[in-house]
Design a protein around this motif. Structure first.
Motif, PDB file in Angstrom:
ATOM      1  N   LYS A 119       5.132 -10.604  12.310  1.00  0.00           N
ATOM      2  CA  LYS A 119       5.559 -11.116  13.615  1.00  0.00           C
ATOM      3  C   LYS A 119       6.457 -10.128  14.365  1.00  0.00           C
ATOM      4  CE  LYS A 119       3.838 -15.295  12.882  1.00  0.00           C
ATOM      5  NZ  LYS A 119       2.633 -15.746  13.559  1.00  0.00           N
ATOM      6  N   LYS A 120       6.361 -10.161  15.682  1.00  0.00           N
ATOM      7  CA  LYS A 120       7.273  -9.426  16.562  1.00  0.00           C
ATOM      8  C   LYS A 120       7.630 -10.374  17.701  1.00  0.00           C
ATOM      9  CE  LYS A 120       5.116  -4.985  15.546  1.00  0.00           C
ATOM     10  NZ  LYS A 120       4.182  -3.949  16.024  1.00  0.00           N
ATOM     11  N   TYR A 121       8.896 -10.391  18.067  1.00  0.00           N
ATOM     12  CA  TYR A 121       9.354 -11.351  19.065  1.00  0.00           C
ATOM     13  C   TYR A 121      10.150 -10.663  20.169  1.00  0.00           C
ATOM     14  CZ  TYR A 121       8.527 -14.694  15.241  1.00  0.00           C
ATOM     15  OH  TYR A 121       7.976 -15.425  14.220  1.00  0.00           O
ATOM     16  N   GLN A 122      10.264 -11.369  21.288  1.00  0.00           N
ATOM     17  CA  GLN A 122      11.258 -11.047  22.301  1.00  0.00           C
ATOM     18  C   GLN A 122      12.224 -12.220  22.359  1.00  0.00           C
ATOM     19  OE1 GLN A 122       7.914  -9.511  25.103  1.00  0.00           O
ATOM     20  NE2 GLN A 122       9.842  -9.028  26.140  1.00  0.00           N
ATOM     21  N   MET A 129      17.229  -8.797  27.004  1.00  0.00           N
ATOM     22  CA  MET A 129      16.045  -9.128  26.202  1.00  0.00           C
ATOM     23  C   MET A 129      16.014  -8.216  24.975  1.00  0.00           C
ATOM     24  SD  MET A 129      13.408 -11.127  25.966  1.00  0.00           S
ATOM     25  CE  MET A 129      12.843 -11.717  27.576  1.00  0.00           C
ATOM     26  N   PHE A 130      15.985  -8.818  23.812  1.00  0.00           N
ATOM     27  CA  PHE A 130      15.922  -8.061  22.569  1.00  0.00           C
ATOM     28  C   PHE A 130      14.510  -8.115  21.995  1.00  0.00           C
ATOM     29  CE2 PHE A 130      20.371  -9.139  22.972  1.00  0.00           C
ATOM     30  CZ  PHE A 130      21.030  -8.022  22.509  1.00  0.00           C
ATOM     31  N   VAL A 176       5.411  -3.244  26.215  1.00  0.00           N
ATOM     32  CA  VAL A 176       4.577  -4.206  25.482  1.00  0.00           C
ATOM     33  C   VAL A 176       5.329  -5.524  25.382  1.00  0.00           C
ATOM     34  CG1 VAL A 176       3.432  -4.666  23.274  1.00  0.00           C
ATOM     35  CG2 VAL A 176       3.533  -2.327  24.170  1.00  0.00           C
ATOM     36  N   THR A 177       4.607  -6.633  25.512  1.00  0.00           N
ATOM     37  CA  THR A 177       5.269  -7.936  25.390  1.00  0.00           C
ATOM     38  C   THR A 177       4.868  -8.619  24.089  1.00  0.00           C
ATOM     39  OG1 THR A 177       3.499  -8.975  26.661  1.00  0.00           O
ATOM     40  CG2 THR A 177       5.449  -8.300  27.874  1.00  0.00           C
ATOM     41  N   PHE A 178       5.808  -9.326  23.511  1.00  0.00           N
ATOM     42  CA  PHE A 178       5.585 -10.115  22.296  1.00  0.00           C
ATOM     43  C   PHE A 178       5.877 -11.577  22.619  1.00  0.00           C
ATOM     44  CE2 PHE A 178       7.492  -6.038  20.454  1.00  0.00           C
ATOM     45  CZ  PHE A 178       6.249  -5.437  20.281  1.00  0.00           C
TER      46      PHE A 178
END
Length: 202
Positions: A119-122, A129-130, A176-178
């Motif tokens: 998983k990768k998150y924002q 925003m982390f 890139v968005t997660f």
């Protein structure tokens, strides 16, 4: 370059308060980089300090390790920061330590030891925003090279400041968005915290 020159330069950047509070620890780099007006730091960020007993200097209770960050002279915000955390929960401590140096447009990457490896998150927190990512390659530097499609062999010829410039330049363009989750959701999703004395990344 003398220590006083370096201190004068850091005083003109978003690192000034962090330096004054004694948060920039064990630096591999704490100096101007090869980009005009840019100051770089690689080391550890102290997040929570232990209570002082008399004049005894004690190590911090909590740190963000393997930090890479840059600041620009005359700008009170950090445009790029990344580091390693034993637990996702400490994102809150990073945000509180960095405080007013965070900006909505900054690129902030936290590699956490206890999130799902797939998983990768924002995670929005304190107006910033982390990007929250699992640690797969053992070091934040290697992880960032992988994430940003940078060739390790090409960077080998560069010095520490040059390597940081290359990573920071690529990170500033990262778009890139997660999946976006809240900090509270992240607390529910994170796994157990590993014993930090076992195979800790260096």
């Amino acid at each position: 370059m003398t220590d006083s020159t370096v201190l004068n330069e850091i005083d003109e950047t978003a690192f000034a308060r962090l330096e004054a509070e004694g948060r920039l620890l064990n630096p591999v780099l704490k100096a101007p980089t090869h980009v005009a007006g840019r100051f770089g730091f690689r080391g550890e960020l102290a997040l929570r300090f232990a209570a002082k007993l008399a004049d005894e200097a004690r190590p911090p209770e909590l740190t963000c390790d393997q930090v890479m960050a840059i600041a620009t002279r005359g700008d009170d915000k950090l445009p790029f920061f990344c580091g390693w955390l034993l637990s996702f929960e400490s994102l809150k401590d990073v945000a509180e330590a960095l405080g007013d140096t965070l900006s909505a447009g900054g690129k902030y990457f936290l590699y956490c030891d206890n999130i799902d490896l797939s998983k990768k998150y924002q995670v929005p927190y304190k107006g910033a925003m982390f990007y929250v990512l699992p640690i797969l390659e053992n070091t934040v530097y290697n992880e960032m090279l992988e994430l940003l499609y940078l060739e390790k062999a090409e960077l080998k010829k560069k010095d520490t400041a040059g390597k940081l410039d290359a990573v920071a330049n690529a990170a500033l363009k990262f778009d890139v968005t997660f999946d976006t989750i809240t900090y509270e959701e992240g607390l529910q999703l994170m796994g157990p915290v590993r014993n930090p004395n076992e195979n800790r990344p260096v």
